[in-house]
Design a protein around this motif. Structure first.
Motif, PDB file in Angstrom:
ATOM      1  N   ARG A  16      26.285  18.634 -13.181  1.00 54.53           N
ATOM      2  CA  ARG A  16      26.452  18.345 -11.752  1.00 54.53           C
ATOM      3  C   ARG A  16      26.991  16.935 -11.498  1.00 54.53           C
ATOM      4  O   ARG A  16      27.936  16.768 -10.711  1.00 54.53           O
ATOM      5  CB  ARG A  16      25.111  18.566 -11.050  1.00 54.53           C
ATOM      6  CG  ARG A  16      25.153  18.469  -9.546  1.00 54.53           C
ATOM      7  CD  ARG A  16      23.748  18.630  -8.977  1.00 54.53           C
ATOM      8  NE  ARG A  16      23.676  18.428  -7.553  1.00 54.53           N
ATOM      9  CZ  ARG A  16      22.576  18.092  -6.913  1.00 54.53           C
ATOM     10  NH1 ARG A  16      21.451  17.915  -7.578  1.00 54.53           N
ATOM     11  NH2 ARG A  16      22.580  17.929  -5.607  1.00 54.53           N
ATOM     12  N   PHE A  19      30.689  16.878 -12.505  1.00 58.55           N
ATOM     13  CA  PHE A  19      31.551  17.487 -11.482  1.00 58.55           C
ATOM     14  C   PHE A  19      31.798  16.511 -10.329  1.00 58.55           C
ATOM     15  O   PHE A  19      32.925  16.395  -9.829  1.00 58.55           O
ATOM     16  CB  PHE A  19      30.910  18.772 -10.942  1.00 58.55           C
ATOM     17  CG  PHE A  19      30.650  19.838 -11.975  1.00 58.55           C
ATOM     18  CD1 PHE A  19      31.432  19.927 -13.109  1.00 58.55           C
ATOM     19  CD2 PHE A  19      29.615  20.745 -11.810  1.00 58.55           C
ATOM     20  CE1 PHE A  19      31.195  20.908 -14.068  1.00 58.55           C
ATOM     21  CE2 PHE A  19      29.372  21.727 -12.744  1.00 58.55           C
ATOM     22  CZ  PHE A  19      30.159  21.805 -13.877  1.00 58.55           C
ATOM     23  N   SER A  23      35.372  14.986  -9.214  1.00 52.90           N
ATOM     24  CA  SER A  23      35.853  15.139  -7.836  1.00 52.90           C
ATOM     25  C   SER A  23      36.173  13.781  -7.223  1.00 52.90           C
ATOM     26  O   SER A  23      37.175  13.631  -6.504  1.00 52.90           O
ATOM     27  CB  SER A  23      34.802  15.870  -6.993  1.00 52.90           C
ATOM     28  OG  SER A  23      34.607  17.195  -7.468  1.00 52.90           O
ATOM     29  N   HIS A  29      39.215  20.765 -11.776  1.00 50.40           N
ATOM     30  CA  HIS A  29      38.367  21.473 -12.726  1.00 50.40           C
ATOM     31  C   HIS A  29      37.851  22.754 -12.085  1.00 50.40           C
ATOM     32  O   HIS A  29      37.854  22.901 -10.864  1.00 50.40           O
ATOM     33  CB  HIS A  29      37.192  20.595 -13.169  1.00 50.40           C
ATOM     34  CG  HIS A  29      36.292  20.168 -12.052  1.00 50.40           C
ATOM     35  ND1 HIS A  29      36.605  19.134 -11.181  1.00 50.40           N
ATOM     36  CD2 HIS A  29      35.079  20.636 -11.640  1.00 50.40           C
ATOM     37  CE1 HIS A  29      35.639  18.984 -10.302  1.00 50.40           C
ATOM     38  NE2 HIS A  29      34.702  19.876 -10.551  1.00 50.40           N
ATOM     39  N   ILE A  31      34.764  26.170 -12.838  1.00 52.44           N
ATOM     40  CA  ILE A  31      33.505  26.453 -13.524  1.00 52.44           C
ATOM     41  C   ILE A  31      33.302  27.959 -13.642  1.00 52.44           C
ATOM     42  O   ILE A  31      33.433  28.693 -12.654  1.00 52.44           O
ATOM     43  CB  ILE A  31      32.326  25.849 -12.739  1.00 52.44           C
ATOM     44  CG1 ILE A  31      32.517  24.346 -12.565  1.00 52.44           C
ATOM     45  CG2 ILE A  31      30.993  26.159 -13.425  1.00 52.44           C
ATOM     46  CD1 ILE A  31      31.773  23.772 -11.371  1.00 52.44           C
ATOM     47  N   ILE A  48      27.570  24.709  -5.741  1.00 53.45           N
ATOM     48  CA  ILE A  48      28.614  24.419  -6.727  1.00 53.45           C
ATOM     49  C   ILE A  48      29.500  25.658  -6.871  1.00 53.45           C
ATOM     50  O   ILE A  48      29.018  26.719  -7.294  1.00 53.45           O
ATOM     51  CB  ILE A  48      27.990  24.045  -8.090  1.00 53.45           C
ATOM     52  CG1 ILE A  48      27.131  22.783  -7.946  1.00 53.45           C
ATOM     53  CG2 ILE A  48      29.080  23.841  -9.133  1.00 53.45           C
ATOM     54  CD1 ILE A  48      26.364  22.409  -9.204  1.00 53.45           C
TER      55      ILE A  48
END
Length: 345
Positions: A16, A19, A23, A29, A31, A48
């Motif tokens: 987390r 990510f 960002s 990216h 997931i 997410i």
């Protein structure tokens, strides 16, 4: 584009902050995730975006092998045609299979040395591991040291950096101020490291803790098989409860007075938070857990008679938490981006 695959619950809080860092840096990216344990629920809890694909292969070796090939094929079909330059996971064997099929370099994170070194050595381009695990230990376990990249700290510290205790969490569980909360997690019933001795120790823990006055036991189970292990005990004791929904695991551990777990990540989280932590894992011990034991932050339970000596008292949960390496998320992100930029990832 960087592709992450999450195949177990602990990987959601782990990645987390990565990510968020990607960002922040406007790095593209996406997931994928396996529908296992609380993986899907945690991804939903924290909003997410992800694509859910595949399930666990079960306890048997044949089922695991079939699942490895099947989910690997499904992942390859999903990813094919996307401009993926690096695949990243924490121990996802199926992502390794898919990445190898598509010719995508793969960065595999792991922190337990006694695992399937052969498939990781063969299919992973790089292995990202904690610096604390000695080279000698990894070499003895069969890992190619030439593939290993190191980072300082525990993987759990990647997300512990952002932890702030919530004083409202414990009352929300329905606990009286002076009640003692014992949080328990059964040993994995479907993992490669499953051991009947761990199950026996877990049952002994249930019997002991549920017989104590002023104690509430909250059980964090992941699968239907683990729930079946609990059925008889739940019928006999009124102070045993099963966690029925996904919650912030760090808040739960911080609210606890004692943590007993049959797995590694939850034990290390609790130990790093300063909560009295007891491991009933009876497989080959991870070096990192041995390190925490030597530091007095974790205790291994080897015999049922040791359980009677576990102190039961309310701990001071009002103190602030200070992370060991607050820069770790940015450092891990930089490793990922540098491999992608290098062109030889």
């Amino acid at each position: 584009m960087i592709w992450f695959d999450l195949d177990n619950s602990p990987h959601v809080p782990l990645f987390r902050p990565i990510f968020a860092e990607l960002s922040r840096r406007r790095q593209e990216h996406f997931i994928t995730a396996r529908d296992f344990a609380q993986t899907k629920d945690l991804l939903t809890l924290w909003h997410i975006p992800h694509t859910l694909l595949g399930r666990h292969g079960g306890k048997g070796r044949l089922g695991k092998l079939v699942n490895l090939l099947q989910r690997g094929r499904e992942l390859a079909r999903l990813v094919r045609g996307r401009a993926v330059t690096l695949a990243v996971s924490h121990g996802s064997r199926t992502q390794l299979v898919a990445a190898a099929r598509l010719g995508i370099p793969a960065l595999l994170m792991l922190d337990y040395e006694y695992t399937e070194a052969r498939i990781f050595n063969t299919l992973a381009t790089h292995l990202l591991m904690p610096a604390a695990i000695p080279d000698q230990r990894l070499a003895q376990a069969g890992f190619k040291l030439s593939k290993v990249i190191r980072y300082a700290g525990f993987k759990e510290e990647i997300y512990l950096r952002d932890f702030t205790p919530d004083p409202a969490f414990r009352p929300a569980l329905g606990l009286a101020p002076q009640e003692i909360l014992v949080t328990l997690r059964p040993p994995s019933m479907v993992g490669n490291y499953h051991d009947d001795k761990s199950e026996a120790l877990f049952r002994a823990c249930l019997e002991f803790f549920s017989a104590q006055q002023n104690v509430q036991c909250l059980i964090v189970n992941r699968t239907a098989a683990e729930r079946r292990l609990l059925t008889a005990a739940l019928r006999r004791r009124s102070n045993l409860r099963v966690l029925e929904r996904a919650v912030d695991g760090l808040q739960l551990l911080w609210a606890s007075d004692v943590v007993v777990s049959g797995g590694g990540t939850m034990n290390r989280e609790a130990a790093l938070l300063g909560v009295p932590t007891y491991s009933i894992f009876t497989g080959r011990r991870p070096y990192l857990d041995e390190h925490l034991q030597e530091a007095g932050r974790m205790t291994f339970i080897e015999q049922a008679r040791q359980i009677d000596n576990i102190p039961l008292q309310r701990r001071n949960g009002s103190a602030a938490f200070t992370p060991g390496n607050p820069d770790l998320p940015a450092q891990i992100t930089e490793v990922i981006l540098s491999l992608r930029r290098s062109g030889v990832a």
